[in-house]
Structures are given as C-alpha cells and as structure tokens.
Design an enzyme around this catalytic site. Sequence first.
Site, short mmCIF file in Angstrom:
data_model
loop_
_atom_site.label_atom_id
_atom_site.label_comp_id
_atom_site.label_asym_id
_atom_site.label_seq_id
_atom_site.Cartn_x
_atom_site.Cartn_y
_atom_site.Cartn_z
N LYS A 84 26.99 -6.06 -9.93
CA LYS A 84 28.43 -5.81 -9.83
C LYS A 84 28.84 -4.64 -10.73
O LYS A 84 29.59 -3.76 -10.32
CB LYS A 84 29.24 -7.06 -10.25
CG LYS A 84 28.99 -8.28 -9.38
CD LYS A 84 29.94 -9.43 -9.74
CE LYS A 84 29.77 -9.96 -11.15
NZ LYS A 84 28.45 -10.59 -11.41
N ARG A 111 36.48 -16.16 -11.88
CA ARG A 111 35.22 -16.87 -11.94
C ARG A 111 35.38 -18.35 -11.67
O ARG A 111 34.39 -19.09 -11.68
CB ARG A 111 34.62 -16.69 -13.33
CG ARG A 111 33.21 -16.06 -13.30
CD ARG A 111 32.87 -15.74 -14.71
NE ARG A 111 31.52 -15.40 -14.99
CZ ARG A 111 31.12 -14.17 -15.33
NH1 ARG A 111 31.95 -13.15 -15.29
NH2 ARG A 111 29.88 -13.96 -15.70
N ARG A 154 21.04 -8.27 -25.03
CA ARG A 154 22.23 -9.10 -24.93
C ARG A 154 21.84 -10.54 -25.19
O ARG A 154 20.97 -11.08 -24.54
CB ARG A 154 22.83 -8.97 -23.53
CG ARG A 154 23.83 -7.83 -23.44
CD ARG A 154 24.30 -7.65 -22.02
NE ARG A 154 24.86 -8.87 -21.46
CZ ARG A 154 25.40 -8.92 -20.25
NH1 ARG A 154 25.46 -7.84 -19.50
NH2 ARG A 154 25.89 -10.05 -19.79
N ARG A 163 23.58 -19.86 -16.76
CA ARG A 163 24.58 -18.99 -16.15
C ARG A 163 24.54 -19.12 -14.62
O ARG A 163 25.57 -19.06 -13.96
CB ARG A 163 24.35 -17.53 -16.56
CG ARG A 163 25.02 -17.20 -17.90
CD ARG A 163 24.39 -16.04 -18.63
NE ARG A 163 24.31 -14.79 -17.89
CZ ARG A 163 25.27 -13.86 -17.84
NH1 ARG A 163 26.41 -14.05 -18.46
NH2 ARG A 163 25.09 -12.75 -17.18
N ARG A 221 16.12 -6.66 -17.60
CA ARG A 221 17.22 -6.04 -18.33
C ARG A 221 17.14 -6.40 -19.82
O ARG A 221 17.32 -5.56 -20.68
CB ARG A 221 18.56 -6.54 -17.75
CG ARG A 221 19.77 -5.93 -18.38
CD ARG A 221 21.00 -6.08 -17.49
NE ARG A 221 21.59 -7.39 -17.58
CZ ARG A 221 22.60 -7.81 -16.82
NH1 ARG A 221 23.10 -7.03 -15.88
NH2 ARG A 221 23.09 -9.00 -16.95
P1 AMP Z 1 29.45 -11.05 -17.59
O1 AMP Z 1 29.13 -9.81 -18.35
O2 AMP Z 1 30.49 -10.83 -16.53
O3 AMP Z 1 28.25 -11.71 -17.04
O4 AMP Z 1 30.12 -12.07 -18.63
C1 AMP Z 1 29.43 -12.51 -19.78
C2 AMP Z 1 30.02 -13.84 -20.26
O5 AMP Z 1 31.40 -13.67 -20.58
C3 AMP Z 1 30.00 -14.95 -19.23
O6 AMP Z 1 28.76 -15.62 -19.21
C4 AMP Z 1 31.12 -15.84 -19.73
O7 AMP Z 1 30.73 -16.60 -20.86
C5 AMP Z 1 32.14 -14.82 -20.19
N1 AMP Z 1 33.06 -14.43 -19.10
C6 AMP Z 1 33.17 -13.22 -18.50
N2 AMP Z 1 34.11 -13.22 -17.55
C7 AMP Z 1 34.63 -14.47 -17.54
C8 AMP Z 1 35.63 -15.12 -16.79
N3 AMP Z 1 36.32 -14.47 -15.80
N4 AMP Z 1 35.89 -16.42 -17.05
C9 AMP Z 1 35.25 -17.09 -18.02
N5 AMP Z 1 34.28 -16.54 -18.77
C10 AMP Z 1 33.97 -15.24 -18.54
#
Ligand code: AMP
Length: 186
Positions: free
Chosen positions: A11, A86, A133, A144, A125
């Site tokens: 994404k 989400r 990360r 996740r 990654r």
């Molecule tokens: P991402 O980089 O989008 O995979 O986000 C990393 C982490 O941030 C996720 O595993 C969640 O813990 C948190 N996170 C990101 N976006 C959201 C969201 N819209 N709602 C809840 N938690 C989020």
Amino acid sequence: MILLGPPGAGKGTQADRLVADYNIAKLSTGDMLRAAVAAGTPIGLKAKAVMDRGELVSDDIMVGIISDRVDEQDCSNGFILDGFPRTIAQADALTGLLKEKNLELDAVIEIRVDDSILLDRIEKRASESAEVRKDDNADVLKNRLVVYHEQTAPLIDYYSARDMLRTVDGMQEIDAVGKAIDEILS
Ligand code: AMP
C-alpha cells in the site's frame, strides 16, 4: 481514495507513486503513529505498546488524527488513505466525517496478497532495514495478519456492499500493480 490490504501488501509503495502522479497527499496512519512515538507525544506514548504487539490503536485516537489531518492545506487536492480505516467503526466514522466536510470518496482499492507471500515480504523488509521496524518481527507479523483478518478484512464486504470496492492482484510486479490501479482510476 482508500488503499486497503494486509500489512506488507504494498500500500505504501503504491501510495507514494500515486502521490507523485496525481498531486495528492498520502495519509499513512502508521507513519503518523511512528512519528508520534519518535517525538514522544501523548498519543505516541499510548500507541507504542499497542503497536509493538501488532494490535490496533483505539478508533477514537485514529479518527481524531485523520479528522484533523484532512483539514490541512496539502489535502485540498485530494488524498490517499494508507492504513485507515482499519475497522468497521473507523469506516463508519470516516463516512460521517467526509460528509461533514463535504468530501467524497472516489475509490476504494484493495491490494490482495496471500498470507504466505506477506510473511516472506515482511521478513525480507525487516532483514534489509538498517533500522528494523520493531513491529516487523515474525511473531508480531503473525498477530498483525490475525488482526487484519479479524478487524480489517470485513471492510472488503463493507465497501463492496456500497459498490465502491475494486480489487487488484498485489502478487504481480510493483509496476503491474500500479498499472492495474491506474486503469481503475482512469
Ligand atoms: P502500518 O504501518 O499501517 O502497518 O501501521 C503500523 C501499526 O500502527 C499497526 O500495526 C497499528 O498498531 C497501528 N495503526 C496504524 N493505522 C491504524 C489504524 N487505522 N487503526 C489502528 N491502529 C493503526
């Protein structure tokens, strides 16, 4: 527009390209939260442990962040939501806040990738990154994916029922995924 898909689906990569080609802003809630954690803000302090476990930060916090963010100047020509909504509650809140702000959703694009491929990608990654990360280790990834299937995948039906969903095969080369997205947008 919304980019929907599991962690590691690409994404962020696709959003970066769309930002350049369409002159719109990228709103990555994951990036925003990581910045908040790094800066040690109150939201960052709350979010850190949740993110380290691969779970979701509360809907209230996320909706508040997005609601403020779309009011900023760089969103006036449009924006891509990467990692938001989400949950169904976030999607409902988004529907409400867009209406309130007189904004319309043009597209919801799902980037579909099998779990087995995601595991490979995210491990790669993590191993390539100089600054790994913390939420990218294998156990957290597993969680996740579970969280994605339980809480986020229902959005596929949600937007499909509203006739908004388009799906691209995220297992192709990056350029081919981009081309499929461009075809939908045009
Ligand atoms: P991402 O980089 O989008 O995979 O986000 C990393 C982490 O941030 C996720 O595993 C969640 O813990 C948190 N996170 C990101 N976006 C959201 C969201 N819209 N709602 C809840 N938690 C989020």
